[in-house]
Motif scaffolding. Structure first.
Motif, PDB file in Angstrom:
ATOM      1  N   PHE A 118       0.853  -1.304   0.048  1.00 57.53           N
ATOM      2  CA  PHE A 118       0.115  -0.042   0.046  1.00 57.53           C
ATOM      3  C   PHE A 118       0.997   1.209  -0.160  1.00 57.53           C
ATOM      4  N   GLY A 119       0.421   2.293  -0.475  1.00 59.76           N
ATOM      5  CA  GLY A 119       1.016   3.535  -0.080  1.00 59.76           C
ATOM      6  C   GLY A 119       1.839   4.345  -1.405  1.00 59.76           C
ATOM      7  N   GLU A 121       2.262   5.487  -4.914  1.00 57.89           N
ATOM      8  CA  GLU A 121       1.416   6.298  -5.581  1.00 57.89           C
ATOM      9  C   GLU A 121       1.744   6.143  -6.953  1.00 57.89           C
ATOM     10  N   ALA A 192      -6.449  -0.864  -3.858  1.00 54.00           N
ATOM     11  CA  ALA A 192      -5.105  -1.120  -3.812  1.00 54.00           C
ATOM     12  C   ALA A 192      -4.548  -2.352  -4.624  1.00 54.00           C
ATOM     13  N   GLN A 195      -4.423  -0.711  -8.226  1.00 56.00           N
ATOM     14  CA  GLN A 195      -3.292  -0.018  -7.908  1.00 56.00           C
ATOM     15  C   GLN A 195      -1.869  -0.833  -8.427  1.00 56.00           C
TER      16      GLN A 195
END
Lengths: 208, 149
Positions: A118-119, A121, A192, A195
């Protein structure tokens, strides 16, 4: 001044739309096929889009979408207007997709918390509107579609209903019969996962 | 991974990476249905509507008949129950013996026999009443009257 006038007109148009939809619903309650046809016109593409992303086979998706509208027509008397017609139609569609998945015993790749990163970008929005990037854009959309298909039904349904159909958290929660917190956590996981899929595609693309 | 609290998950959902994915999903192309699909759906809907109409018509005819039959059955049941109830005070308990109606022929024969009997006693010229009246009048004649004769 013009802005105010525009906002007023927009508001009036929405009221008219709601009023006309209410009139259509009232006629549908009396089993008016013509009015129901108007309702189908309003929602057929959205429902079909949802079902097609929930079910891998396009032909089957078309059949399920027809079944959604036939069931809605047959059971319109039971529609209590506590939720919107859109929510009601998507609820029927969702349950038909789940029933179908149970029958086929399809086991999609489950996306869990453990295999997520996660996290990090990604930046894909800046290239989307450039004409020379249209092919890439189309390819990216295919990657997104593939990413959606690889999710579990639970994550996929939340992602599509919230992000694609723009439903509120509580609306999605009501539709799926789960708490709002569950909707949020599923949505987070679904995004997520997507992503990561898009990031992998972009990194692979840049690497080539 | 630690479970996130409600505030934390709201924050994470608003992160730019999550919002980019949201935008991507929102911008996915719409899936239009074909005209053939729509006409097939219309056919199915018309069939469903016709079937509903048939069912409704069937019930419109059957429901009153069923209600009438039920009402008749109930009425018969109630009447049967009333007939089989125990008799009240003053009502006959035994079986009612029906007396045969008097025969017209025997009545006529009786009347004829009485008339014959009267005529035998009183003679053919006098009616029974006349006999009694004449005898009564005769009883009122005194001896002096007889002497005058």
């Amino acid at each position: 001044m013009e802005l105010c006038l525009g906002a007023t007109r927009l508001s009036e148009r929405r009221t008219d739309q709601n009023g006309s939809e209410a009139a259509i619903i009232e006629r549908c309650r009396r089993q008016d096929v013509e009015a129901f046809g108007q309702l189908i016109d309003l929602y057929q593409n959205r429902v079909f889009g949802f079902v097609k992303r929930m079910v891998p086979n396009a032909e089957e998706a078309a059949d399920i979408t027809q079944e959604v509208f036939i069931r809605a027509y047959q059971n319109f008397g039971r529609f209590d207007a506590r939720s919107s017609v859109r929510t009601w139609l998507f609820r029927i569609a969702y349950h038909l997709c789940v029933d179908r998945a149970r029958k086929v015993e399809r086991t999609p790749t489950q996306v869990g918390l453990a295999d997520q990163e996660f996290g990090e970008e990604i930046d894909v929005s800046d290239v989307r509107w450039q004409p020379d990037q249209l092919a890439l854009q189309s390819e990216l959309m295919d990657v997104v579609e593939e990413g959606i298909r690889s999710m579990s039904d639970k994550l996929r349904s939340v992602l599509l209903l919230h992000d694609r159909e723009d439903m509120a958290y509580d609306e999605v929660a009501q539709l799926l019969g789960v708490p709002v917190g569950t909707v949020k956590s599923r949505l987070f996981l679904a995004r997520a996962h997507l992503q990561n899929v898009v990031k992998a595609y972009l990194e692979g693309d840049n690497g080539q | 991974m630690k479970p996130m609290g409600p505030d934390r998950i709201d924050e994470r959902l608003e992160e730019s990476g999550q919002q980019v994915v949201r935008a991507l999903v929102r911008d996915l192309p719409e899936e239009p249905v074909s005209l053939a699909w729509r006409s097939e759906l219309n056919e199915k809907l018309n069939k469903a509507a016709a079937s509903r109409r048939r069912v409704r018509r069937f019930w419109n005819i059957t429901a009153p008949s069923l209600a009438l039959s039920a009402a008749c059955a109930l009425a018969f049941m109630m009447l049967g129950r009333t007939g089989s109830q125990a008799p009240g005070i003053g009502q006959p308990t035994g079986p009612v013996v029906s007396r045969p109606a008097p025969d017209l022929a025997s009545e006529l024969v009786n009347a004829h026999q009485e008339a014959v009997f009267v005529s035998d006693v009183a003679g053919s010229g006098l009616a029974p009443t006349e006999v009694s009246e004449s005898s009564a009048q005769h009883g009122n004649i005194s001896d002096s009257d007889l002497e005058l004769l």
